[in-house]
Design an enzyme around this catalytic site. Structure first.
Site, PDB file in Angstrom:
ATOM      1  N   GLU A  16       0.883  -1.237   0.066  1.00 12.88           N
ATOM      2  CA  GLU A  16       0.182   0.207  -0.034  1.00 12.88           C
ATOM      3  C   GLU A  16       0.787   1.452   0.062  1.00 12.88           C
ATOM      4  O   GLU A  16       0.822   2.026   1.110  1.00 12.88           O
ATOM      5  CB  GLU A  16      -0.790  -0.026   1.381  1.00 12.88           C
ATOM      6  CG  GLU A  16      -1.882  -1.146   1.256  1.00 12.88           C
ATOM      7  CD  GLU A  16      -2.767  -1.038   2.451  1.00 12.88           C
ATOM      8  OE1 GLU A  16      -2.725  -0.110   3.449  1.00 12.88           O
ATOM      9  OE2 GLU A  16      -3.714  -1.901   2.376  1.00 12.88           O
ATOM     10  N   GLU A  66      -5.240  -8.599   1.244  1.00 12.44           N
ATOM     11  CA  GLU A  66      -6.159  -8.384   2.297  1.00 12.44           C
ATOM     12  C   GLU A  66      -7.517  -8.180   2.114  1.00 12.44           C
ATOM     13  O   GLU A  66      -7.989  -7.540   1.125  1.00 12.44           O
ATOM     14  CB  GLU A  66      -5.454  -7.311   3.014  1.00 12.44           C
ATOM     15  CG  GLU A  66      -3.963  -7.254   3.333  1.00 12.44           C
ATOM     16  CD  GLU A  66      -3.490  -5.767   4.199  1.00 12.44           C
ATOM     17  OE1 GLU A  66      -4.212  -5.086   4.455  1.00 12.44           O
ATOM     18  OE2 GLU A  66      -2.109  -5.929   4.080  1.00 12.44           O
TER      19      GLU A  66
END
Ligand code: GBH
Length: 450
Positions: free
Chosen positions: A165, A355
């Site tokens: 991320e 995720e």
């Protein structure tokens, strides 16, 4: 009845800072999540820290046994840069490398594929003091770190993710000041940072291709996926366009990162918006940054939905009465369907969900068990969303639940529990939640019972 591919990866995810503890054990150097939490720069809920976390550094053997009990065939974790290279560059800490080598061996002995993230936000403090992501030297620092790790683990690890991320460690860490290093940088600085991260990614991919033939390489971005209000083609197209726009801000958007990496160019809106201010790139640099990758990984929690008739009025508020997780995120199971479709359509690579998960207020109940029906329902609905994409022919390689364990939830400390496995932080006692047992049955049936 849903049919997942035969070799589907059923996984769960963690990150070094959030679970390992052993913050200064056996020669580990400090990361910004050590130093800037200890010195009070960062405001963590209840002044908590990651010093011990769930002490995975000392419990990893029994924890791999729990993974086996759930039936995971893959496990996503991150390597702590400062455990391997205490100063970020310079001498290697052999004890740190040994820890990850032993962990990989134990996983493989149990039939569990390691999915390795090279950078999940824990920048070595020594590099932070030299400017961190703002210093152009960082692309070479990172490449050297990846060289060391991939030489040590290359024969054991097939799946590699360079970054977790960039949206969040840039957006939350370097722009909004919520995560380490808790800074508010200018857009001009963020242009430099963006370029340095892209080059670091490119150099890392080069090193991985050299040291690990046959490796499958990607990165794990997040970013908002906007949901259509209905399934009409116009609505779906509007949601797709919105998902490709600089929303909710450019650093946290999908295309700021994905278009350079997967398409080798700036997103169209970035040229219009920044013009000459955009970070400059040569042809060679574009080639380095956009080397072919093997999948599009995605960290996915909630879709953004309309709260008003105004087509521009997308927001993460959801709608009145929208079901929420314990930390207030909207429960939007179709997001795994739409995100998989949108990203496959745009980037043309198989999807890997790295995720997805939810926080709930879990505790050990009178019967000694952790009943978490909300999480079971969440998982069931989201996995059906993913299965719908699989049914429609989107190639999906795997699904990794966030998180395997309750853990240190960054600035939110320990209040927020995402785990399939409950952790009592006083005793380090682990308890499989009902959701872990439910997930075990799904894995055993390869999702056919969803
Ligand atoms: C992940 O980031 C991290 O990779 C992981 O380390 C962390 O523990 C996990 O999330 C749980 O927090 O912020 O209310 O607008 C997730 C990043 C979180 C980004 C949700 C988008 C939108 C909801 N995403 N966020 S909100």
């Amino acid at each position: 009845m849903y049919v997942f591919p035969k070799d589907f990866l059923w996984s769960a995810s963690t990150a070094a800072t959030q679970i390992e503890g052993g913050w200064n054990a056996d020669g580990k150097g400090e990361s910004i999540w050590d130093t800037l939490v200890h010195d009070g720069t960062g405001k963590i809920a209840h002044s908590e820290n990651a010093d011990t976390a769930i002490d995975f550094y000392h419990h990893w053997r029994e924890d791999v046994a729990l993974m086996k009990e759930i039936g995971l065939n893959a496990y996503r974790f991150s390597i702590s840069w400062s455990r391997v290279l205490p100063e970020g560059t310079g001498p290697v800490n052999e004890a740190g490398l040994r820890f990850y080598r032993d962990l990989c061996d134990e996983l493989l002995r149990n039939g569990i594929q390691p999915l390795v993230t090279l950078y999940h936000w824990d920048l070595p403090t020594a590099l932070y003091r030299q400017g961190g992501w703002k210093n152009p030297a960082i692309a070479d620092w990172f490449a050297r770190y990846v060289e060391v790790v991939s030489r040590a683990l290359g024969d054991r690890v097939k799946y590699w993710l360079t970054f977790n991320e960039p949206q969040m460690f840039c957006g939350l860490g370097l722009k909004l000041g919520v995560h380490a290093p808790f800074e508010h940088n200018t857009d001009a600085d963020m242009m430099t940072v963006t370029k340095n991260i892209l080059l670091a990614h490119g150099k890392a991919v080069q090193v991985l291709r050299k040291n690990c033939p046959g490796a499958r390489v990607g990165l794990a971005p997040t970013g908002d996926c906007c949901l259509p209000r209905d399934d009409s083609p116009e609505e779906v197209e509007r949601a797709r366009q919105r998902s490709l726009s600089p929303y909710p801000n450019y650093l946290m958007s999908n295309t700021w990162w994905a278009d350079p990496v997967f398409l080798g160019k700036y997103p169209a809106w970035a040229r219009e918006r920044f013009g000459e201010q955009l970070y400059p790139m040569t042809e060679e640099e574009w080639a380095l940054v956009s080397q072919p990758l093997d999948f599009y990984a995605y960290n996915c929690y909630q879709g953004t939905v309309d709260f008003a008739a105004d087509p521009a009025g997308y927001d993460d508020y959801g709608y009145q009465g929208c079901p929420k997780t314990a930390n207030g995120w909207n429960i939007t199971p179709q997001v795994l369907y739409y995100a998989s479709k949108f990203w496959f359509q745009r980037y043309g690579l198989p999807i890997l969900i790295t995720e997805n998960g939810c926080a709930q207020q879990d505790f050990v109940m009178l019967d000694g068990k952790v009943h978490d029906p909300q999480r079971v329902d969440f998982l069931h609905r989201y996995l059906r969303g993913l299965a719908r994409a699989v049914d429609e022919g989107v190639p999906v390689l795997g699904y990794s639940y966030w998180s395997l364990f309750d853990n240190f939830e960054w600035a939110a400390g320990y209040d927020i529990r995402f785990g399939l496995i409950h952790v009592d932080y006083k005793t380090q006692q682990r308890t499989l939640k009902d959701s872990a047992l439910w997930y075990r049955d799904v894995i055993a049936a390869n999702g056919i019972n969803l």
